[in-house]
Design a protein around this motif. Sequence first.
Motif, PDB file in Angstrom:
ATOM      1  N   GLU A  80      29.584  40.995  53.717  1.00 51.07           N
ATOM      2  CA  GLU A  80      30.901  40.959  53.077  1.00 51.07           C
ATOM      3  C   GLU A  80      30.925  39.961  51.930  1.00 51.07           C
ATOM      4  OE1 GLU A  80      33.512  40.244  56.443  1.00 51.07           O
ATOM      5  OE2 GLU A  80      34.176  42.328  56.367  1.00 51.07           O
ATOM      6  N   GLU A  81      30.301  38.799  52.120  1.00 52.14           N
ATOM      7  CA  GLU A  81      30.265  37.792  51.059  1.00 52.14           C
ATOM      8  C   GLU A  81      29.478  38.304  49.851  1.00 52.14           C
ATOM      9  OE1 GLU A  81      31.942  34.900  50.622  1.00 52.14           O
ATOM     10  OE2 GLU A  81      33.003  35.593  52.405  1.00 52.14           O
ATOM     11  N   ALA A  82      28.351  38.955  50.117  1.00 51.76           N
ATOM     12  CA  ALA A  82      27.545  39.492  49.014  1.00 51.76           C
ATOM     13  C   ALA A  82      28.319  40.545  48.241  1.00 51.76           C
ATOM     14  CB  ALA A  82      26.238  40.071  49.558  1.00 51.76           C
ATOM     15  N   LEU A  83      29.008  41.411  48.953  1.00 51.02           N
ATOM     16  CA  LEU A  83      29.783  42.457  48.279  1.00 51.02           C
ATOM     17  C   LEU A  83      30.985  41.878  47.549  1.00 51.02           C
ATOM     18  CD1 LEU A  83      29.671  45.260  50.987  1.00 51.02           C
ATOM     19  CD2 LEU A  83      28.395  45.160  48.841  1.00 51.02           C
ATOM     20  N   LYS A  84      31.599  40.885  48.150  1.00 50.26           N
ATOM     21  CA  LYS A  84      32.771  40.267  47.515  1.00 50.26           C
ATOM     22  C   LYS A  84      32.359  39.582  46.211  1.00 50.26           C
ATOM     23  CE  LYS A  84      35.539  38.023  50.229  1.00 50.26           C
ATOM     24  NZ  LYS A  84      36.098  36.953  51.065  1.00 50.26           N
ATOM     25  N   SER A  85      31.215  38.900  46.222  1.00 55.46           N
ATOM     26  CA  SER A  85      30.780  38.185  45.027  1.00 55.46           C
ATOM     27  C   SER A  85      30.413  39.142  43.901  1.00 55.46           C
ATOM     28  CB  SER A  85      29.596  37.274  45.359  1.00 55.46           C
ATOM     29  OG  SER A  85      28.454  38.055  45.668  1.00 55.46           O
ATOM     30  N   THR A  88      32.371  44.469  44.557  1.00 60.38           N
ATOM     31  CA  THR A  88      32.201  45.874  44.887  1.00 60.38           C
ATOM     32  C   THR A  88      32.666  46.169  46.303  1.00 60.38           C
ATOM     33  OG1 THR A  88      29.923  45.477  45.605  1.00 60.38           O
ATOM     34  CG2 THR A  88      30.246  46.195  43.327  1.00 60.38           C
ATOM     35  N   ARG A  89      33.348  45.227  46.877  1.00 62.89           N
ATOM     36  CA  ARG A  89      33.831  45.442  48.242  1.00 62.89           C
ATOM     37  C   ARG A  89      34.936  46.496  48.229  1.00 62.89           C
ATOM     38  NH1 ARG A  89      37.103  41.329  51.945  1.00 62.89           N
ATOM     39  NH2 ARG A  89      36.883  42.456  53.882  1.00 62.89           N
ATOM     40  N   ARG A  90      34.696  47.578  48.944  1.00 60.73           N
ATOM     41  CA  ARG A  90      35.693  48.651  48.988  1.00 60.73           C
ATOM     42  C   ARG A  90      36.498  48.549  50.280  1.00 60.73           C
ATOM     43  NH1 ARG A  90      32.358  53.965  47.927  1.00 60.73           N
ATOM     44  NH2 ARG A  90      30.605  52.784  48.707  1.00 60.73           N
ATOM     45  N   MET A  91      37.718  49.019  50.217  1.00 53.68           N
ATOM     46  CA  MET A  91      38.576  49.027  51.391  1.00 53.68           C
ATOM     47  C   MET A  91      38.803  50.462  51.845  1.00 53.68           C
ATOM     48  SD  MET A  91      39.202  45.866  51.968  1.00 53.68           S
ATOM     49  CE  MET A  91      40.652  45.685  52.955  1.00 53.68           C
ATOM     50  N   MET A  92      38.978  50.619  53.116  1.00 57.38           N
ATOM     51  CA  MET A  92      39.283  51.943  53.663  1.00 57.38           C
ATOM     52  C   MET A  92      40.719  52.315  53.308  1.00 57.38           C
ATOM     53  SD  MET A  92      36.682  53.077  55.178  1.00 57.38           S
ATOM     54  CE  MET A  92      37.548  54.443  55.912  1.00 57.38           C
ATOM     55  N   ALA A  93      41.014  53.575  53.403  1.00 56.48           N
ATOM     56  CA  ALA A  93      42.369  54.046  53.112  1.00 56.48           C
ATOM     57  C   ALA A  93      43.381  53.333  53.994  1.00 56.48           C
ATOM     58  CB  ALA A  93      42.460  55.558  53.312  1.00 56.48           C
ATOM     59  N   GLY A  94      42.995  53.036  55.226  1.00 54.52           N
ATOM     60  CA  GLY A  94      43.876  52.340  56.148  1.00 54.52           C
ATOM     61  C   GLY A  94      43.906  50.848  55.913  1.00 54.52           C
ATOM     62  N   GLY A  95      43.158  50.365  54.955  1.00 57.20           N
ATOM     63  CA  GLY A  95      43.160  48.951  54.626  1.00 57.20           C
ATOM     64  C   GLY A  95      42.170  48.114  55.407  1.00 57.20           C
ATOM     65  N   MET A  96      41.307  48.723  56.208  1.00 59.63           N
ATOM     66  CA  MET A  96      40.357  47.962  57.003  1.00 59.63           C
ATOM     67  C   MET A  96      38.973  48.058  56.373  1.00 59.63           C
ATOM     68  SD  MET A  96      39.680  48.153  61.120  1.00 59.63           S
ATOM     69  CE  MET A  96      41.409  48.047  61.528  1.00 59.63           C
ATOM     70  N   SER A  97      38.344  46.904  56.138  1.00 58.48           N
ATOM     71  CA  SER A  97      37.006  46.897  55.559  1.00 58.48           C
ATOM     72  C   SER A  97      35.986  47.325  56.615  1.00 58.48           C
ATOM     73  CB  SER A  97      36.661  45.492  55.060  1.00 58.48           C
ATOM     74  OG  SER A  97      36.422  44.622  56.158  1.00 58.48           O
ATOM     75  N   ASP A  98      34.789  47.637  56.169  1.00 59.62           N
ATOM     76  CA  ASP A  98      33.736  48.005  57.111  1.00 59.62           C
ATOM     77  C   ASP A  98      33.436  46.859  58.066  1.00 59.62           C
ATOM     78  OD1 ASP A  98      33.477  50.558  56.154  1.00 59.62           O
ATOM     79  OD2 ASP A  98      31.780  50.102  54.855  1.00 59.62           O
ATOM     80  N   GLY A  99      33.458  45.639  57.536  1.00 52.73           N
ATOM     81  CA  GLY A  99      33.218  44.473  58.393  1.00 52.73           C
ATOM     82  C   GLY A  99      34.279  44.342  59.473  1.00 52.73           C
TER      83      GLY A  99
END
Length: 150
Positions: A80-85, A88-99
């Motif tokens: 999550e930190e790598a993607l956030k930096s 490119t961190r994507r969110m699900m339609a329901g608002g919940m990340s993969d993490g």
Amino acid sequence: SAFGRQRSRRDISYDKPSSSHSSLSIVATILRPLKDFDSSYSSRTPPQIGDDWKYQIIGTVSTKYSVAVEELIATVKRTEEALKSRKTRRMMAGGMSDGEKVKLQLYLDHREFRSQVEELGVDAESVEGFVKLGQLTQEAECLFLQSQSK
């Protein structure tokens, strides 16, 4: 081991909705040999031995399980930190990340594991590894509550 298979079977997908139930088939296999042995031989266990043997086995299994969960959570956080930096961190339609979905699944699996432990007549809260597992998955309880209110 069952723990390695559980971690490797985690299917993280941006298209997949979050789960609202545990990985029952995987979690149930963790203590199945102990349950089978207990149901077959509990009547032959000498009274002086009692349930200590179950506590020892569940303690060992819980400790290994909590180590696997701890490693998985650490990996999720690093990812999550790598993607956030990289923004490119994507969110699900329901608002919940993969993490968050992984953490929610670990929480649900922990609840099912508790049920399996208690079916064996063992007080889960008296097992150190189980308590640690609860601490590791506690953060996801709010995710579970949120998923239930939708």
